[in-house]
Design an enzyme around this catalytic site. Structure first.
Site, PDB file in Angstrom:
ATOM      1  N   SER A   1       1.026  -1.299   0.026  1.00 57.82           N
ATOM      2  CA  SER A   1      -0.084   0.062   0.113  1.00 57.82           C
ATOM      3  C   SER A   1       0.931   1.182   0.107  1.00 57.82           C
ATOM      4  O   SER A   1       1.591   1.581  -0.870  1.00 57.82           O
ATOM      5  CB  SER A   1      -1.018  -0.073   1.149  1.00 57.82           C
ATOM      6  OG  SER A   1      -1.892   0.747   1.139  1.00 57.82           O
TER       7      SER A   1
ATOM      8  N   ASP B   1     -17.962 -18.759 -10.821  1.00 55.88           N
ATOM      9  CA  ASP B   1     -16.833 -19.706 -10.277  1.00 55.88           C
ATOM     10  C   ASP B   1     -15.900 -20.625 -10.758  1.00 55.88           C
ATOM     11  O   ASP B   1     -14.814 -20.956 -11.068  1.00 55.88           O
ATOM     12  CB  ASP B   1     -17.581 -20.295  -8.986  1.00 55.88           C
ATOM     13  CG  ASP B   1     -16.537 -20.652  -7.848  1.00 55.88           C
ATOM     14  OD1 ASP B   1     -15.117 -20.645  -8.196  1.00 55.88           O
ATOM     15  OD2 ASP B   1     -16.777 -21.465  -6.771  1.00 55.88           O
TER      16      ASP B   1
ATOM     17  N   ASP C   1     -13.060 -21.420 -14.305  1.00 58.33           N
ATOM     18  CA  ASP C   1     -11.552 -21.699 -14.554  1.00 58.33           C
ATOM     19  C   ASP C   1     -11.721 -23.035 -14.157  1.00 58.33           C
ATOM     20  O   ASP C   1     -10.572 -23.483 -14.245  1.00 58.33           O
ATOM     21  CB  ASP C   1     -10.986 -21.081 -13.439  1.00 58.33           C
ATOM     22  CG  ASP C   1     -11.454 -21.151 -12.205  1.00 58.33           C
ATOM     23  OD1 ASP C   1     -12.190 -21.872 -12.084  1.00 58.33           O
ATOM     24  OD2 ASP C   1     -11.059 -20.239 -11.304  1.00 58.33           O
TER      25      ASP C   1
ATOM     26  N   ASP D   1     -13.954 -22.903  -6.006  1.00 59.31           N
ATOM     27  CA  ASP D   1     -13.198 -22.747  -4.925  1.00 59.31           C
ATOM     28  C   ASP D   1     -13.517 -21.289  -4.280  1.00 59.31           C
ATOM     29  O   ASP D   1     -13.132 -20.716  -3.381  1.00 59.31           O
ATOM     30  CB  ASP D   1     -11.731 -22.641  -5.359  1.00 59.31           C
ATOM     31  CG  ASP D   1     -11.303 -21.951  -6.570  1.00 59.31           C
ATOM     32  OD1 ASP D   1     -12.244 -21.055  -6.869  1.00 59.31           O
ATOM     33  OD2 ASP D   1     -10.020 -22.101  -6.776  1.00 59.31           O
TER      34      ASP D   1
ATOM     35  N   ASP E   1      -8.891  -6.446  -4.084  1.00 62.80           N
ATOM     36  CA  ASP E   1      -8.380  -5.348  -3.260  1.00 62.80           C
ATOM     37  C   ASP E   1      -9.613  -4.333  -3.183  1.00 62.80           C
ATOM     38  O   ASP E   1     -10.071  -3.791  -4.418  1.00 62.80           O
ATOM     39  CB  ASP E   1      -7.405  -4.549  -4.079  1.00 62.80           C
ATOM     40  CG  ASP E   1      -6.491  -3.705  -2.956  1.00 62.80           C
ATOM     41  OD1 ASP E   1      -7.341  -2.641  -2.116  1.00 62.80           O
ATOM     42  OD2 ASP E   1      -5.481  -3.599  -2.990  1.00 62.80           O
TER      43      ASP E   1
ATOM     44  N   HIS F   1      -6.884  -6.182  -0.165  1.00 59.13           N
ATOM     45  CA  HIS F   1      -5.575  -5.198   0.055  1.00 59.13           C
ATOM     46  C   HIS F   1      -4.612  -5.730   0.715  1.00 59.13           C
ATOM     47  O   HIS F   1      -4.900  -5.772   2.246  1.00 59.13           O
ATOM     48  CB  HIS F   1      -6.385  -4.103   0.773  1.00 59.13           C
ATOM     49  CG  HIS F   1      -5.318  -2.636   0.686  1.00 59.13           C
ATOM     50  ND1 HIS F   1      -4.878  -2.459  -0.437  1.00 59.13           N
ATOM     51  CD2 HIS F   1      -4.916  -2.019   1.478  1.00 59.13           C
ATOM     52  CE1 HIS F   1      -4.013  -1.347  -0.274  1.00 59.13           C
ATOM     53  NE2 HIS F   1      -3.995  -1.298   0.881  1.00 59.13           N
TER      54      HIS F   1
END
Length: 507
Positions: free
Chosen positions: A194, A262, A265, A269, A399, A438
């Site tokens: 950050s 979800d 891919d 998960d 984030d 974040h």
């Protein structure tokens, strides 16, 4: 016979000198002697030998970071140094008795104003001489009023926060290390997230000789653009709805989006590998309980700030990110203080009076006033590369405070200036972490071995390919994934344990 006796005595003398050099009394003396060091603009306030535990002064800022620093235990023996640099920069330097000949500097967060003692402890346990600064003021990391005193903006305080404190800290820390150990660190590393990530990139841009390696996470770069943008969700909801959207609704929408995408891919998960590619229809949002006006507002929040005529200003957070910080019942304090003290220099300014026009002015004023000072967006890293520096950047896709697309934007500018992918790969790699919030947290694997990979790259000339990311809960690894260097994506091969990194490939 006399010759061998003299040799034996000489060896005994050398052994005695070595023992004396590492004896407890000698270590204490060397540590205490650091208070006698002379600097042009600084002074060692205190030096003391610490063993096993340390109790720092508890500060609200550290509590906000989630650091439990009432007492830090399990520490190795180290010499603790308090250093003050004029006018008000406080530095903490920890020098372990068992030193690995490296320096690791630790970055701050938010508006800083604190020493990250918990992270210093991690570094010193690993054998690093380590250092951190409060950047020239002490206070709550969410409060930006330190730059405004006696009804005036304090240019020195801004400069200290933007770049001067970290560079001065670095120079002084190396001098203290040389005095204490009798040698400079063999390698110097930066580790920050950050604001700490921004500080590290500022070093590469402004003082490229300070560090051999920079480990940068979720950097608060393009400060002049992303910081006012953190107020955008509140402006949108105020203008479109007259009030915030209920957080329960927003949470429901977020979870529905994750559930919908979800398995795209190949793995169920709760993690979306590339939220930027999602297509979300109005009909889907209505099914989650949003009305037409709420849908308009939410799309504007995701899109990010624009001018009154709809032209792009900056990026928004992703649809898979938590909304509680920027779109909660009250605005995030950091951009509110930025508006009051840094831009308007008026503590009575009310953000609710901005509207879309006022926000556009706020944004433009920020860019005009602070891009040259703290934008930290200079993509010309040629001097850092020329000096042999290496850098790893990673950013979590979820984030909720700093838009990950801003980091990608900066990276793409570096590619353009530094000669393309191959030339950039020689010194800088970017990784995107699916499902990570974040700096840490979120559903994704947020324990990443990037710092160790950076050290290996710098010292053994072995550039990383993938990084290993883990989710650790109650001491157990519950999730493990490889991270591929951007723009590649991590793709599951379709069979085998999804917690085994070898069952994935980069595409």
């Amino acid at each position: 016979m006399m010759k061998y006796s003299l040799l034996f005595i000489s060896l005994l003398s050398q052994i005695s000198n070595i023992a004396l050099a590492v004896s407890p009394d000698s270590i204490v003396e060397r540590c205490n002697a650091l208070t006698e060091m002379k600097f042009d603009n600084a002074k060692v306030i205190k030096s003391e030998l610490i063993e096993e535990r340390f109790t720092p002064l508890t500060k609200l800022a550290d509590t906000l970071r989630g650091a439990e620093n009432n007492v830090i235990t399990g520490l190795p023996q180290f010499c603790r140094v308090e250093l003050a640099i004029q006018p008000e920069i406080n530095i903490e330097i920890w020098l372990p008795t068992q030193w690995n000949h490296r320096l690791q500097a630790i970055g701050g967060g938010g508006y800083a104003g604190f020493i990250p003692f918990d992270e210093l402890a991690v570094a010193v346990k690993d054998g690093y001489a380590t250092v951190a600064t409060d950047t020239g003021h002490q206070g709550n990391l969410l409060e930006g009023n330190f730059v405004f005193k006696n009804n005036q903006l304090q240019a020195d305080a801004i400069a200290d926060f933007a770049y001067r404190s970290v560079h001065e800290m670095t120079i002084k820390a190396k001098q203290v290390i040389e005095n204490y150990y009798g040698q400079m660190p063999s390698f110097s590393y930066w580790n920050g997230c950050s604001t700490g990530g921004r500080q590290g990139l500022m070093e590469a841009q402004k003082f490229p000789a300070d560090y051999n390696g920079l480990y940068i996470t979720a950097p608060a770069i393009q400060w002049d653009k992303f910081l006012p943008s953190e107020l955008w969700p509140q402006i949108v909801m105020q203008e479109e709805l007259g009030q915030p959207i209920d957080l329960a609704k927003l949470d429901k929408v977020r979870q529905a989006i994750i559930n919908l995408a979800d398995e795209q891919d190949g793995i169920k998960d709760g993690i979306i590998d590339d939220p930027a590619s999602l297509e979300i229809t109005d009909e889907f949002l209505k099914q989650q309980g949003l009305n037409n006006n709420e849908i308009v507002a939410l799309r504007k929040i995701w899109q990010g700030p624009t001018t009154q005529t709809g032209q792009f200003l900056w990026y928004g957070i992703e649809p898979t990110a938590q909304m509680d910080a920027l779109a909660g019942s009250t605005p995030f304090p950091i951009p509110v203080d930025y508006l009051k003290y840094w831009i308007n220099q008026n503590p009575t300014v009310d953000w609710k009076q901005l509207g879309y026009k006022g926000f556009e002015n706020y944004f433009n004023d920020s860019v005009h006033l602070y891009r040259p000072i703290i934008g930290t967006d200079n993509a010309d890293l040629s001097q850092f590369k020329h000096l042999g520096g290496k850098m790893i950047i990673w950013h979590g896709w979820d984030d909720k405070l700093i838009p990950p697309k801003g980091t990608i934007h900066y990276y793409n500018r570096v590619l353009k200036i530094m000669g393309g992918q191959n030339d950039t790969d020689e010194f800088l790699k970017l990784y995107m972490a699916p499902g990570v919030d974040h700096c840490k947290g979120g559903e994704g694997a947020d324990k990443i071995n990037g710092f160790q990979s950076l050290v290996n790259w710098v010292e053994n000339k072995q550039p990383p390919t993938t990084l290993t990311a883990q989710k650790i809960e109650k001491g157990q690894i519950t999730l493990q994934r490889p991270l591929c260097p951007y723009p590649q994506k991590t793709v599951y091969k379709g069979k085998g344990d999804t917690n085994n990194p070898t069952n994935f490939e980069c595409q």
